[in-house]
Enzyme design. Structure first.
Site, PDB file in Angstrom:
ATOM      1  N   GLY A 532       0.798  -1.211   0.000  1.00  0.00           N
ATOM      2  CA  GLY A 532       0.000   0.000   0.000  1.00  0.00           C
ATOM      3  C   GLY A 532       0.834   1.266   0.000  1.00  0.00           C
ATOM      4  O   GLY A 532       0.492   2.233  -0.646  1.00  0.00           O
ATOM      5  N   PHE A 533       1.953   1.245   0.722  1.00  0.00           N
ATOM      6  CA  PHE A 533       2.699   2.479   0.886  1.00  0.00           C
ATOM      7  C   PHE A 533       4.055   2.462   0.200  1.00  0.00           C
ATOM      8  O   PHE A 533       4.869   3.332   0.405  1.00  0.00           O
ATOM      9  CB  PHE A 533       2.871   2.787   2.378  1.00  0.00           C
ATOM     10  CG  PHE A 533       1.660   3.424   2.982  1.00  0.00           C
ATOM     11  CD1 PHE A 533       1.669   4.748   3.366  1.00  0.00           C
ATOM     12  CD2 PHE A 533       0.489   2.699   3.142  1.00  0.00           C
ATOM     13  CE1 PHE A 533       0.547   5.341   3.901  1.00  0.00           C
ATOM     14  CE2 PHE A 533      -0.631   3.288   3.694  1.00  0.00           C
ATOM     15  CZ  PHE A 533      -0.615   4.618   4.070  1.00  0.00           C
ATOM     16  N   GLY A 534       4.269   1.427  -0.603  1.00  0.00           N
ATOM     17  CA  GLY A 534       5.547   1.368  -1.297  1.00  0.00           C
ATOM     18  C   GLY A 534       5.959  -0.060  -1.593  1.00  0.00           C
ATOM     19  O   GLY A 534       5.269  -0.997  -1.190  1.00  0.00           O
ATOM     20  N   VAL A 536       8.065  -3.681  -1.620  1.00  0.00           N
ATOM     21  CA  VAL A 536       8.588  -4.558  -0.577  1.00  0.00           C
ATOM     22  C   VAL A 536       9.709  -5.405  -1.185  1.00  0.00           C
ATOM     23  O   VAL A 536       9.556  -5.949  -2.276  1.00  0.00           O
ATOM     24  CB  VAL A 536       7.482  -5.477  -0.024  1.00  0.00           C
ATOM     25  CG1 VAL A 536       8.023  -6.340   1.104  1.00  0.00           C
ATOM     26  CG2 VAL A 536       6.303  -4.661   0.463  1.00  0.00           C
ATOM     27  N   ASP A 647      -7.261  -2.112   6.714  1.00  0.00           N
ATOM     28  CA  ASP A 647      -6.998  -2.579   5.354  1.00  0.00           C
ATOM     29  C   ASP A 647      -6.811  -4.094   5.328  1.00  0.00           C
ATOM     30  O   ASP A 647      -5.851  -4.618   4.778  1.00  0.00           O
ATOM     31  CB  ASP A 647      -5.767  -1.875   4.789  1.00  0.00           C
ATOM     32  CG  ASP A 647      -5.692  -2.000   3.268  1.00  0.00           C
ATOM     33  OD1 ASP A 647      -6.720  -2.341   2.648  1.00  0.00           O
ATOM     34  OD2 ASP A 647      -4.606  -1.777   2.710  1.00  0.00           O
TER      35      ASP A 647
END
Ligand code: NAG
Ligand code: NAG
Ligand code: NAG
Ligand code: NAG
Ligand code: NAG
Ligand code: NAG
Ligand code: NAG
Ligand code: NAG
Length: 844
Positions: A532-534, A536, A647
């Site tokens: 979601g935020f970048g 991995v 989420d």
């Protein structure tokens, strides 16, 4: 043989063939006929059969009624329960002396008789009806001389009565069998007790085991699952002649029965045609709080008292033996707080909502009083301890008042009665203060000005001094009650930390160079995916420990301190169903989270993959479901933090080497104060399809929005389909809507992942249906209707009755929106967001 002979023979054969079916399905016998062992009577529409049978491993012969069309012989009624025939010489006949009789070898003395005196024996008949009732009647007379439904065995069938005939004193009740091999009269009974405000009871001998409670208009107060529109319509009668309950069936041909088994469990089940088995959908007693008097007198048993002792005292009461109470033995119950004057001294009532009202065997009832009049009536009489309405339906009237100890009160989640407990003026003021937020509509509490003045002038000084003294006492006494409620000691409590925990703690801040080296300078070959935020990345520390590194996008909008605090907070969460954070790394603009590496990747890579889904058999899926549920429960209810994930979805559940699920990605989690119920955000984040309606539309999130997401996830695991997928057979709907449509038609099993069926595995239908039902409870439209995670975990791990779900939220219909290239759901969602939430941000 000439042709004439042939035609005679063939005519005879045809005649015989025509006769045959009639020969087999005789449904009645006349007085000159008998039923031998081996003969069978079959009711006219072939629902039930009657004949001799042997139960279980017994060799003894009994006359009984069973379902004719159900392959596994299911006995619903037995005549000679305690007088079996030893061999196959038995005979059932209509006889001049006793009406119906059963003979053994000795044809003179009957083993069993129906005890009816026949006026004209030649004229009587016995018939098996399509309800399963075996009746004896005289031709030309209206009333039956005798009927089997007046003598129920362990099974209650539709159209059978439980209760009593007030005129004759005749009682209809169920009694258990002695054992599976012996249908003799057992120790458990299921009956209506007419005293006080009549109640339904399950007894062992004379001891009540479970109380179904009183009839409150449309259901038993102790059976919240009894919805008016299930398979049954119920008729309850309470007048001078009769007190009884009878269930009808709405859907024809539904084979439904309620059985009290040999261990004293009452259970309702229906025959599942496709599954060829009985599907249980309700039973009692099912949980601790169902056991009669579990918490002793004047207490309330609250199974949803998350993580805490389920027994609490009713308002104005305190534990009788605090030491036992502390050790979680509530059976001694509660007593009135000391020094309290309860007679015309400014008392009032505190409402205890959503309960099964106390045992009303000694209560007084006046059906003509309204709730307001009931309160006045109770207040007038100093022996009155509590009151309640006798009819829960809106506008229902009737008044029941209790004048002795309040026994066996318990709390339900969604439906229940309001009980009003009498308390003194101090307690009243305390409760008014506690709920001052809603004081405006608590006008009914009617705290008179004088009583408040009296309270402050006269009582406050002694009250405070009592309180100070108590505090001192509590400090000294390790078993003191009330300061800290002991928390539950589950094996997944936060105190359970791994031995290497301290080492990891000290590792928390990682060096950027270490991470760069571990991930080969964030090379694409090490990239695991995009969260979601970048992105991995996979990494290897010290060439042995595998890690997963999440590199947050530069504009993620979180300052250093906030970021660090959040990481430290989450690092404290230790649970086997949560992915563990090993540390973080902050350098300049760069922010990273370091997690344990899980080799099996995420759940969606299994359940939505044609090739990999076969690895997940039903047992494994159920374990995954339960694991996720426990993980969320831990997030929601850990005593120090209350975390809402916001989420939850299949790609945020990772699987470790042994396929144990671990919830990941707390990037959007919110930490609530432990008392905070709900929050509002103008930034709606999350994933379309998993979002609850109130969150997607109004930005309101609470633990119940996670429950919604869990429900969607559960359905995806069971079905192997994405919620946002498209259904050939139901093109206007998403998975939730599709399942709901099937559920309403009793076809919910059709959504089960076909790979489970092709594995040839016989998955337990009851369990699957139960999971679907729990999922539907979780995705109900209104957040308040949805269960909490503790209830979900409880329902998943205990075979208890669960309520029927209401309509789920967020059913998308294609017809509502016509658009070319963007998928319908997204389009509508965008529209909703434009309408309802400013500054909304979307993911995926
Ligand atoms: C039995 O009795 C019925 C009437 O009671 C009569 O019609 C029938 O013929 C009798 N059958 C036999 C076999 O005696
Ligand atoms: C059945 O068998 C038991 C034990 O063998 C005996 O006591 C009893 O009298 C028998 N009953 C009949 C009806 O033959
Ligand atoms: C019939 O009466 C006898 C003796 O009164 C009794 O033992 C028996 O239980 C009764 N049978 C039924 C079916 O009520
Ligand atoms: C009943 O029928 C039998 C023979 O069928 C006859 O002997 C007897 O008289 C009849 N009894 C009555 C009360 O009608
Ligand atoms: C019924 O209860 C009695 C007394 O408690 C006991 O001896 C007997 O075994 C019980 N019977 C059954 C069938 O459980
Ligand atoms: C159930 O409903 C049907 C039709 O509405 C009605 O005929 C029947 O009498 C009802 N049964 C009971 C037990 O109320
Ligand atoms: C019920 O209350 C009404 C009104 O107070 C009273 O007239 C009546 O006698 C009461 N009935 C019973 C059974 O107490
Ligand atoms: C109060 O209620 C009790 C119990 O029902 C009853 O016996 C008593 O007469 C009542 N007292 C008054 C003053 O109504």
């Amino acid at each position: 043989m000439n042709s004439t002979q042939w035609s005679i023979i063939s005519t005879l054969l045809i005649f015989l063939l025509l006769l045959l079916p009639y020969g087999i399905s005789i449904d009645s016998i006349a007085s000159n006929q008998t039923i031998k062992d081996g003969d069978v009577l079959v009711s006219s529409r072939k629902h039930f059969a009657l004949g001799f049978f042997s139960p279980g491993n017994s060799g003894k012969r009994y006359v009984g009624v069973w379902y004719n069309k159900v392959p596994e012989k299911t006995i619903v009624w037995v005549a000679n329960r305690d007088n079996p025939v030893n061999d196959t010489s038995g005979l059932l006949a209509i006889n001049g002396d006793g009406g119906l009789v059963i003979y053994g070898k000795d044809r003179k003395v009957p083993l069993w008789s129906a005890n009816v005196t026949l006026s004209s024996p030649n004229n009587s008949m016995a018939k098996l009806l399509d309800t399963g009732n075996f009746v004896l009647f005289e031709k030309g007379r209206q009333r039956n001389l005798w009927e089997g439904f007046d003598y129920p065995s362990n099974t209650m069938l539709p159209f059978m009565k439980i209760g009593l005939n007030r005129r004759s004193g005749f009682n209809w009740f169920l009694t258990s069998w002695k054992s599976l091999d012996d249908p003799g009269i057992g120790n458990y009974t299921y009956r209506i007790d007419p005293s006080g405000f009549p109640q339904l009871f399950l007894y062992k001998g004379q001891v009540p085991l479970w109380r179904g409670g009183s009839w409150i208009g449309h259901r038993w107060s102790g059976v919240p699952e009894m919805t008016p529109k299930f398979i049954f319509n119920v008729s309850f009668v309470n007048n001078q002649d009769e007190l009884s309950i009878m269930y009808g069936i709405i859907k024809d041909l539904t084979f439904s029965r309620m059985v009290i088994d040999e261990s004293g469990i009452i259970e309702r089940s229906t025959w599942h045609e496709q599954g060829h088995q009985w599907v249980k959908f309700w039973s009692a007693p099912a949980e601790q709080c169902d056991n009669y008097g579990k918490c002793g007198p004047n207490s309330n048993c609250d199974p949803y008292n998350a993580g805490q002792f389920e027994c609490t005292c009713l308002p104005g009461f305190e534990p009788k033996l605090p030491h036992d109470w502390y050790l979680r033995d509530g059976s001694s119950g509660c007593v009135r707080k000391k020094g309290v004057s309860m007679c015309q001294n400014g008392e009032g009532f505190v409402k205890v909502p959503l309960v099964k009202a106390p045992d009303s065997s000694t209560a007084r009832v006046n059906m003509s009083l309204s709730l307001k009049e009931c309160e006045e009536e109770c207040l007038r009489n100093c022996s009155c301890m509590a009151y309640s309405s006798t009819d829960e339906r809106p506008g229902g009237t009737g008044c029941v008042t209790w004048h002795e100890d309040l026994m066996d009160t318990r709390t339900f989640t969604n439906v229940g009665q309001d009980l009003y407990v009498r308390v003194d003026s101090i307690e009243l003021a305390r409760h008014a203060k506690k709920s001052s937020g809603s004081l405006s509509n608590k006008g009914k509490l009617a705290i008179s000005l004088t009583s408040i003045i009296v309270f402050f002038l006269v009582i406050s000084i002694p009250y405070w001094s009592v309180k100070m003294r108590r505090k001192d006492k509590q400090r000294q006494n390790p078993f003191s009650f009330g300061v800290t409620t002991p928390s539950i000691y589950l094996d997944d409590s936060p105190s359970r930390t791994d031995p290497d925990d301290s080492k990891l703690r000290s590792d928390l801040p990682f060096d950027l160079s270490t991470i760069t080296a571990a991930t080969k300078n964030f090379s694409d070959s090490n990239k695991l995916g995009e969260g979601g935020f970048g992105p991995v990345y996979k990494g290897v520390l010290n060439s042995e420990t595998e890690i997963a590194v999440k590199r947050l996008r530069k504009n993620s909008g979180q300052g250093y301190e906030e970021f660090k605090n959040e990481v430290l907070l989450i690092a404290k969460l230790q649970h086997r169903n949560l992915v563990r954070i090993l540390g973080y790394c902050v350098q300049g603009e760069e922010k990273m989270l370091i997690y344990e590496y899980l080799p099996n990747k995420s759940l969606d890579s299994f359940i939505f993959s044609e090739t990999k889904r076969v690895f997940l058999d039903w047992t494994r899926r159920l374990e995954i479901i339960c694991g996720i549920a426990r993980g969320i429960l831990y997030l929601h209810q850990d005593s120090r933090l209350r975390i809402i994930h916001r989420d939850l979805k299949a790609s945020n559940v990772l699987l470790d080497a042994s396929m144990n699920p671990k919830i990941a990605d707390f990037g959007m989690a919110r930490i609530f104060g432990t008392n905070q119920i709900e929050a509002n955000t103008n930034r709606v984040v999350g994933t379309y399809g998993y979002m609850s309606p109130e969150y997607a539309m109004e930005g309101l999130f609470s633990v119940k929005s996670d429950v919604y997401s869990f429900g969607v996830l559960l359905l995806e695991i069971v079905s192997g389909r994405k919620n946002t997928g498209y259904y050939l057979d139901n093109p206007d709907s998403n998975l939730v809507g599709h399942v709901w449509d099937l559920w309403k038609e009793d076809r919910a099993l059709e959504i089960i992942d076909t790979s489970l069926a092709t594995l040839g595995e016989s998955y337990p239908i009851g369990e699957v249906l139960r999971c679907i039902q729990i999922a539907l409870l979780c995705v109900q439209e209104y957040a308040n209707d949805r269960p909490t995670m503790s209830t979900v975990v409880f329902m998943l791990s205990n075979d208890i009755a669960i309520p029927s779900p209401r309509k789920p939220g967020f059913l998308l219909k294609r017809s509502n929106y016509t658009s070319g290239d963007i998928s319908t759901g997204d389009a509508i969602f965008h529209k909703l967001c434009i309408m309802h939430c400013n500054k909304s941000s979307l993911k995926n």
